[in-house]
Design a protein around this motif. Structure first.
Motif, mmCIF file in Angstrom:
data_model
loop_
_atom_site.group_PDB
_atom_site.id
_atom_site.type_symbol
_atom_site.label_atom_id
_atom_site.label_comp_id
_atom_site.label_asym_id
_atom_site.label_seq_id
_atom_site.Cartn_x
_atom_site.Cartn_y
_atom_site.Cartn_z
ATOM 1 N N THR A 71 1.328 -0.877 0.054
ATOM 2 C CA THR A 71 -0.558 0.095 0.165
ATOM 3 C C THR A 71 0.652 0.590 0.149
ATOM 4 O O THR A 71 0.640 2.342 -0.419
ATOM 5 N N PHE A 72 1.624 1.624 0.857
ATOM 6 C CA PHE A 72 2.667 2.481 0.723
ATOM 7 C C PHE A 72 3.377 2.840 -0.772
ATOM 8 O O PHE A 72 3.306 4.291 -1.474
ATOM 9 N N GLY A 73 4.267 1.378 -1.295
ATOM 10 C CA GLY A 73 4.917 1.615 -2.628
ATOM 11 C C GLY A 73 3.420 2.349 -3.836
ATOM 12 O O GLY A 73 3.286 2.976 -4.388
ATOM 13 N N ALA A 74 1.900 1.664 -3.176
ATOM 14 C CA ALA A 74 0.711 2.113 -4.032
ATOM 15 C C ALA A 74 0.583 3.636 -3.843
ATOM 16 O O ALA A 74 0.536 4.455 -5.053
ATOM 17 N N MET A 75 0.851 4.299 -3.280
ATOM 18 C CA MET A 75 0.587 5.826 -2.352
ATOM 19 C C MET A 75 1.623 6.346 -3.272
ATOM 20 O O MET A 75 1.203 7.215 -3.732
ATOM 21 N N MET A 76 2.452 6.122 -2.964
ATOM 22 C CA MET A 76 3.745 7.401 -3.397
ATOM 23 C C MET A 76 3.817 6.522 -5.149
ATOM 24 O O MET A 76 4.250 8.137 -6.327
ATOM 25 N N ALA A 77 3.540 5.766 -5.828
ATOM 26 C CA ALA A 77 3.440 5.968 -7.445
ATOM 27 C C ALA A 77 2.475 6.170 -7.295
ATOM 28 O O ALA A 77 2.083 7.294 -8.588
ATOM 29 N N GLY A 78 1.035 6.062 -6.797
ATOM 30 C CA GLY A 78 -0.038 7.140 -6.603
ATOM 31 C C GLY A 78 0.068 9.203 -6.802
ATOM 32 O O GLY A 78 -0.112 9.744 -7.960
ATOM 33 N N ILE A 79 0.762 9.197 -6.636
ATOM 34 C CA ILE A 79 1.329 10.205 -5.855
ATOM 35 C C ILE A 79 2.420 10.983 -6.741
ATOM 36 O O ILE A 79 2.261 12.352 -7.685
ATOM 37 N N PHE A 80 2.994 10.257 -7.694
ATOM 38 C CA PHE A 80 3.857 10.714 -8.470
ATOM 39 C C PHE A 80 3.248 10.500 -9.478
ATOM 40 O O PHE A 80 3.989 12.038 -11.091
ATOM 41 N N GLY A 81 2.314 10.002 -10.076
ATOM 42 C CA GLY A 81 1.306 9.497 -11.547
ATOM 43 C C GLY A 81 0.981 11.163 -11.410
ATOM 44 O O GLY A 81 0.674 12.143 -12.524
ATOM 45 N N GLY A 82 0.361 11.700 -10.034
ATOM 46 C CA GLY A 82 -0.730 12.889 -10.031
ATOM 47 C C GLY A 82 0.460 13.789 -10.467
ATOM 48 O O GLY A 82 -0.234 15.024 -10.685
ATOM 49 N N MET A 83 1.527 14.255 -9.579
ATOM 50 C CA MET A 83 2.282 14.670 -10.299
ATOM 51 C C MET A 83 3.008 15.082 -11.302
ATOM 52 O O MET A 83 2.960 16.525 -11.427
ATOM 53 N N MET A 84 2.617 14.361 -12.132
ATOM 54 C CA MET A 84 3.581 14.122 -13.339
ATOM 55 C C MET A 84 2.853 14.749 -14.108
ATOM 56 O O MET A 84 3.187 16.060 -15.469
ATOM 57 N N VAL A 85 1.498 14.622 -13.873
ATOM 58 C CA VAL A 85 0.210 15.046 -15.336
ATOM 59 C C VAL A 85 0.009 16.333 -14.956
ATOM 60 O O VAL A 85 -0.183 17.611 -15.186
ATOM 61 N N SER A 86 0.018 16.819 -13.530
ATOM 62 C CA SER A 86 -0.280 18.362 -12.855
ATOM 63 C C SER A 86 0.809 19.147 -13.244
ATOM 64 O O SER A 86 0.859 20.510 -13.760
ATOM 65 N N TRP A 87 2.526 18.552 -13.539
ATOM 66 C CA TRP A 87 3.565 18.940 -14.340
ATOM 67 C C TRP A 87 3.677 19.977 -15.222
ATOM 68 O O TRP A 87 3.444 20.380 -15.934
ATOM 69 N N ALA A 88 3.170 18.367 -16.337
ATOM 70 C CA ALA A 88 2.906 18.778 -17.681
ATOM 71 C C ALA A 88 1.531 19.664 -17.865
ATOM 72 O O ALA A 88 1.523 19.979 -18.565
ATOM 73 N N THR A 89 0.020 19.491 -17.228
ATOM 74 C CA THR A 89 -1.082 19.659 -17.928
ATOM 75 C C THR A 89 -0.991 21.729 -17.214
ATOM 76 O O THR A 89 -1.720 22.151 -17.653
ATOM 77 N N LEU A 90 -0.840 22.172 -16.176
ATOM 78 C CA LEU A 90 -0.557 22.020 -15.034
ATOM 79 C C LEU A 90 0.474 23.756 -14.328
ATOM 80 O O LEU A 90 0.355 24.466 -13.923
ATOM 81 N N ASP A 91 1.496 23.157 -15.336
ATOM 82 C CA ASP A 91 2.570 23.811 -15.111
ATOM 83 C C ASP A 91 3.051 23.528 -13.266
ATOM 84 O O ASP A 91 3.472 24.642 -12.889
ATOM 85 N N ILE A 92 3.150 22.526 -12.820
ATOM 86 C CA ILE A 92 2.379 22.716 -11.091
ATOM 87 C C ILE A 92 4.206 22.279 -10.847
ATOM 88 O O ILE A 92 3.992 20.929 -11.448
ATOM 89 N N SER A 93 4.842 22.332 -10.645
ATOM 90 C CA SER A 93 6.399 22.175 -9.945
ATOM 91 C C SER A 93 6.709 21.287 -9.645
ATOM 92 O O SER A 93 5.913 20.873 -7.973
ATOM 93 N N PRO A 94 7.085 19.908 -9.359
ATOM 94 C CA PRO A 94 7.115 18.727 -8.431
ATOM 95 C C PRO A 94 7.502 19.645 -6.924
ATOM 96 O O PRO A 94 6.691 19.041 -6.244
ATOM 97 N N GLY A 95 8.127 20.161 -6.732
ATOM 98 C CA GLY A 95 8.606 21.192 -5.628
ATOM 99 C C GLY A 95 7.467 21.583 -5.338
ATOM 100 O O GLY A 95 6.796 21.703 -3.731
#
Length: 380
Positions: A278-302
């Motif tokens: 579950t911890f690994g799944a949480m990290m992967a899900g947040i990473f996927g949301g972060m990548m889409v936010s970076w690509a579509t909303l220009d929200i940087s990972p930081g």
């Protein structure tokens, strides 16, 4: 002892009656040649018109009585006296006994029901099956708990090697597929949230949407469903194949407890590995949301990580993690229980594997809903 007289049968008509006249010894060693004659009489004449003249019969056994009874068995009253003529010490009684025994063994044709009656019958049968399955599952759970308690008193009996093997097979080897799935789940949530929230000028709240949904629900739920589909079916298949080959019976003969050797290691492995997955799944899900936010909303990972740290409390993480061991326990119990109930054929194994996966996913979703209502009432 005199040799048997060959069995013979003749048929003549008297008015509307069909007189069947068997002759000779109707014993098992003699009746083969007249079998086709019996079949011809069955197909050619109405059984209600047949009369058997037993006076010409010599010796008779159950084989001969069975063949003669076939000529009148299909009528409405095969044991009526008028079906017999002549005198013989045992023939009539033996034929009637075999006919009555055959009638008693024939099951009554099920009454056809349609409409609401049939629907209520199926609902009732389903509820009864559900009740029995629930009772059996709780009984299996109780047996597992008592076995585990006995191992706590005698820890040297716990089998660590199979437990570590199951941790690797059901846990470590499942991490890649779970991570990939939750990555795309997080990406889809972020993409849908970005499109919706951008119309209100609140696209920055996509971070909260991704973080809360993945941490509280999607991470643990996807992990549990994957464990149910991937590992639970493996538990049922492995234990079921041992049951089919009587290996579990052999274990009992050798004085080994199948619950200690097969069930407890799998339960412990699932309860331990479910939170880690579950911890690994949480990290992967947040990473996927972060990548889409970076690509579509220009929200940087930081900025994404900083806002998550400021806006999302650790309670959301612990809500998701608290469900994981419970889901792991449910999945392991159902998988092992279905494996123990496999019969001696492959069809039974297939049914139990299917039931294992379906019941596990169903129970995971039901228990997740219970957790959601409980945490809502507790305002967590």
């Amino acid at each position: 002892m005199a040799s048997d007289k060959p069995a013979d049968i003749r048929v003549r008509e008297e008015g509307r009656q069909i007189i069947v006249v068997p002759q000779g010894d109707w014993v098992i060693s003699n009746v083969t040649p007249v079998y086709r004659d019996i079949e011809r009489i069955e197909s050619s004449y109405d059984a209600g018109l047949v009369v058997i003249d037993v006076s010409g019969i010599g010796r008779i056994d159950t084989a001969g009585a069975f063949l003669l009874g076939r000529t009148i068995h299909q009528c409405s009253s095969p044991t009526a006296d008028w079906h017999f003529r002549g005198e013989h010490p045992t023939a009539k009684r033996l034929i009637i006994e075999l006919i009555e025994r055959a009638i008693d063994c024939e099951p009554d044709a099920p009454e056809e029901r349609y409409g609401f009656v049939r629907a209520f019958e199926r609902v009732g049968a389903g509820l009864e099956a559900f009740y029995r399955e629930a009772v059996d599952t709780f009984g299996f759970f109780g047996r597992t708990i008592t076995t585990f308690a006995s191992l706590l008193v005698r820890p040297h009996r716990f089998r660590w090697t199979p437990a570590f093997y199951v941790m690797e097979e059901a846990g470590v080897n499942a991490l890649p597929i779970i991570a990939v799935l939750t990555f795309f789940i997080g990406a889809v949530v972020a993409f849908m949230g970005a499109n919706l929230l951008e119309t209100f000028g609140a696209s920055v709240f996509t971070v909260e949407l991704v973080g809360i949904s993945v941490l509280r629900e999607f991470g643990v739920l996807i992990t549990a469903i994957m464990l149910a589909g991937r590992s639970d079916s493996a538990f049922t298949a492995s234990i079921g194949s041992m049951k089919m080959q009587q290996e579990i019976d052999a274990m009992r003969v050798l004085g080994l407890d199948p619950y200690e050797a097969l069930v407890i290691p799998r339960v412990v492995a699932c309860v331990i590995m479910a939170p880690l997955l579950t911890f690994g799944a949480m990290m992967a899900g947040i990473f996927g949301g972060m990548m889409v936010s970076w690509a579509t909303l220009d929200i940087s990972p930081g900025f994404f990580i900083s806002r998550m740290n400021d806006a999302i409390t650790p309670s959301h993480f612990w809500v998701g993690m608290s469900k994981a061991p419970v889901f792991g326990l449910i999945i392991a119990i159902i998988g092992c229980k279905q494996g123990m109930q496999v019969g001696g054929d492959v069809e039974s194994l297939g049914r139990r594997v299917t039931a294992s996966v379906v019941q596990s996913i169903f129970m995971v979703i039901v228990v997740d809903a219970i957790f959601a209502m409980m945490y809502l009432e507790l305002d967590i």
